[in-house]
Design a protein around this motif. Structure first.
Motif, PDB file in Angstrom:
ATOM      1  N   TYR A 254       0.828  -1.204   0.000  1.00 53.22           N
ATOM      2  CA  TYR A 254       0.000   0.000   0.000  1.00 53.22           C
ATOM      3  C   TYR A 254       0.860   1.251   0.000  1.00 53.22           C
ATOM      4  CZ  TYR A 254       0.948   0.954   4.916  1.00 53.22           C
ATOM      5  OH  TYR A 254       1.571   1.254   6.092  1.00 53.22           O
ATOM      6  N   LYS A 255       0.228   2.340  -0.457  1.00 56.28           N
ATOM      7  CA  LYS A 255       0.795   3.684  -0.390  1.00 56.28           C
ATOM      8  C   LYS A 255      -0.281   4.584   0.169  1.00 56.28           C
ATOM      9  CE  LYS A 255       3.955   3.085  -4.224  1.00 56.28           C
ATOM     10  NZ  LYS A 255       5.278   3.367  -3.831  1.00 56.28           N
ATOM     11  N   PHE A 256       0.069   5.316   1.224  1.00 55.67           N
ATOM     12  CA  PHE A 256      -0.861   6.199   1.925  1.00 55.67           C
ATOM     13  C   PHE A 256      -0.361   7.628   1.816  1.00 55.67           C
ATOM     14  CE2 PHE A 256      -1.799   8.335   6.061  1.00 55.67           C
ATOM     15  CZ  PHE A 256      -3.171   8.462   5.905  1.00 55.67           C
ATOM     16  N   ALA A 257      -1.280   8.562   1.606  1.00 53.91           N
ATOM     17  CA  ALA A 257      -0.951   9.989   1.575  1.00 53.91           C
ATOM     18  C   ALA A 257      -2.005  10.742   2.362  1.00 53.91           C
ATOM     19  CB  ALA A 257      -0.908  10.498   0.140  1.00 53.91           C
ATOM     20  N   SER A 258      -1.557  11.691   3.190  1.00 57.69           N
ATOM     21  CA  SER A 258      -2.491  12.494   3.969  1.00 57.69           C
ATOM     22  C   SER A 258      -1.961  13.915   4.131  1.00 57.69           C
ATOM     23  CB  SER A 258      -2.731  11.862   5.349  1.00 57.69           C
ATOM     24  OG  SER A 258      -1.511  11.743   6.054  1.00 57.69           O
ATOM     25  N   LYS A 259      -2.880  14.804   4.464  1.00 58.52           N
ATOM     26  CA  LYS A 259      -2.545  16.208   4.702  1.00 58.52           C
ATOM     27  C   LYS A 259      -2.965  16.541   6.123  1.00 58.52           C
ATOM     28  CE  LYS A 259      -1.748  20.583   3.607  1.00 58.52           C
ATOM     29  NZ  LYS A 259      -0.489  21.135   3.976  1.00 58.52           N
ATOM     30  N   TRP A 260      -2.056  17.223   6.844  1.00 55.92           N
ATOM     31  CA  TRP A 260      -2.266  17.557   8.246  1.00 55.92           C
ATOM     32  C   TRP A 260      -2.125  19.067   8.436  1.00 55.92           C
ATOM     33  CZ3 TRP A 260      -2.973  13.638  12.018  1.00 55.92           C
ATOM     34  CH2 TRP A 260      -2.957  12.346  11.496  1.00 55.92           C
TER      35      TRP A 260
ATOM     36  N   GLU B 178      -5.723  15.693  11.192  1.00 58.31           N
ATOM     37  CA  GLU B 178      -5.708  15.247   9.805  1.00 58.31           C
ATOM     38  C   GLU B 178      -6.820  15.958   9.039  1.00 58.31           C
ATOM     39  OE1 GLU B 178      -5.939  11.185   7.080  1.00 58.31           O
ATOM     40  OE2 GLU B 178      -6.408  11.051   9.206  1.00 58.31           O
ATOM     41  N   LEU B 179      -6.478  16.484   7.865  1.00 58.01           N
ATOM     42  CA  LEU B 179      -7.462  17.143   7.009  1.00 58.01           C
ATOM     43  C   LEU B 179      -8.076  16.155   6.021  1.00 58.01           C
ATOM     44  CD1 LEU B 179      -5.506  20.435   6.274  1.00 58.01           C
ATOM     45  CD2 LEU B 179      -7.267  20.013   8.023  1.00 58.01           C
ATOM     46  N   HIS B 180      -7.255  15.295   5.433  1.00 63.07           N
ATOM     47  CA  HIS B 180      -7.755  14.242   4.539  1.00 63.07           C
ATOM     48  C   HIS B 180      -6.654  13.213   4.312  1.00 63.07           C
ATOM     49  CE1 HIS B 180      -5.546  16.025   1.131  1.00 63.07           C
ATOM     50  NE2 HIS B 180      -5.996  17.188   1.555  1.00 63.07           N
ATOM     51  N   GLY B 181      -7.068  12.029   3.915  1.00 56.69           N
ATOM     52  CA  GLY B 181      -6.110  10.964   3.637  1.00 56.69           C
ATOM     53  C   GLY B 181      -6.736   9.903   2.759  1.00 56.69           C
ATOM     54  N   ARG B 182      -5.862   9.220   2.030  1.00 62.33           N
ATOM     55  CA  ARG B 182      -6.326   8.126   1.170  1.00 62.33           C
ATOM     56  C   ARG B 182      -5.157   7.179   0.929  1.00 62.33           C
ATOM     57  NH1 ARG B 182      -5.960  12.458  -2.585  1.00 62.33           N
ATOM     58  NH2 ARG B 182      -4.309  12.061  -4.084  1.00 62.33           N
ATOM     59  N   CYS B 183      -5.486   5.942   0.550  1.00 66.56           N
ATOM     60  CA  CYS B 183      -4.428   4.982   0.250  1.00 66.56           C
ATOM     61  C   CYS B 183      -4.906   3.974  -0.783  1.00 66.56           C
ATOM     62  CB  CYS B 183      -3.929   4.283   1.509  1.00 66.56           C
ATOM     63  SG  CYS B 183      -5.209   3.621   2.564  1.00 66.56           S
ATOM     64  N   HIS B 184      -3.936   3.399  -1.469  1.00 67.88           N
ATOM     65  CA  HIS B 184      -4.174   2.430  -2.535  1.00 67.88           C
ATOM     66  C   HIS B 184      -3.485   1.123  -2.154  1.00 67.88           C
ATOM     67  CE1 HIS B 184      -5.551   5.892  -4.720  1.00 67.88           C
ATOM     68  NE2 HIS B 184      -4.415   6.488  -4.442  1.00 67.88           N
TER      69      HIS B 184
END
Length: 169
Positions: free
Chosen positions: A108-114, A123-129
């Motif tokens: 997996y790869k996860f990215a988020s904005k804080w 955390e403002l938003h996050g998603r992962c594949h």
């Protein structure tokens, strides 16, 4: 006129027969969707062979997939702009739509904005594949291929929704 009618009937019959035995039909992927949340009581420990997949508590998955997802973080990166990136490996233990129990692995790869950064805890938003590792499926997930995509639902606590597809051929 009767000969044309018979030929048309024969053509329609052949087309229908081809549709019924089309090998692509057996390759059709099952769409996945559901929700998830962390719960170490419902998902106490990963299966044998994955003992080090304990970076986070077990993730309870509901919906198309019913079971637990266990994570092992491999890399992390934070930026001064409040971006957090993470990659790793996972194993899912459970079933698809109430079918037989089995396992499959993902990367997996996860990215988020804080705001303003990860240490703030906002955390403002996050998603992962999460692509499924080909050849990793056992039991009800023998031959599994596909992918899961998660989106963080910001709240107290943070929960998750997922969408994706799986092919069990």
């Amino acid at each position: 006129m009767q000969a044309k009618g018979r030929r048309l009937g024969l053509v329609i019959g052949c087309v229908l027969a081809l549709l019924l035995v089309n090998p692509m039909a057996s390759d059709a992927a099952t769409r996945l969707s559901g929700g998830a949340y962390y719960d170490a009581v419902q998902c106490p420990s990963p299966p044998a062979g994955y003992e080090d997949f304990t970076t986070y508590p077990g993730l309870v998955m509901t919906g198309s997939l019913e079971g637990c997802l266990y994570t092992k973080v491999i890399t992390t990166k934070e930026t001064s702009a409040g971006v957090y990136l993470e990659s790793g490996e996972e194993v899912f233990v459970g079933s698809l739509d109430g079918g037989p129990v089995g396992t499959f692995a993902t990367t997996y790869k996860f990215a988020s904005k804080w705001d303003p950064d990860v240490s703030s805890g906002v955390e403002l938003h996050g998603r992962c594949h999460h692509p499924i590792v080909e050849g990793s499926g056992t039991g009800g997930f023998e031959g599994a291929k596909g992918r899961l995509d998660f989106k963080d639902i910001i709240g107290d606590p943070v929960t998750y929704i997922y969408r994706g597809h799986i092919n069990l051929r």
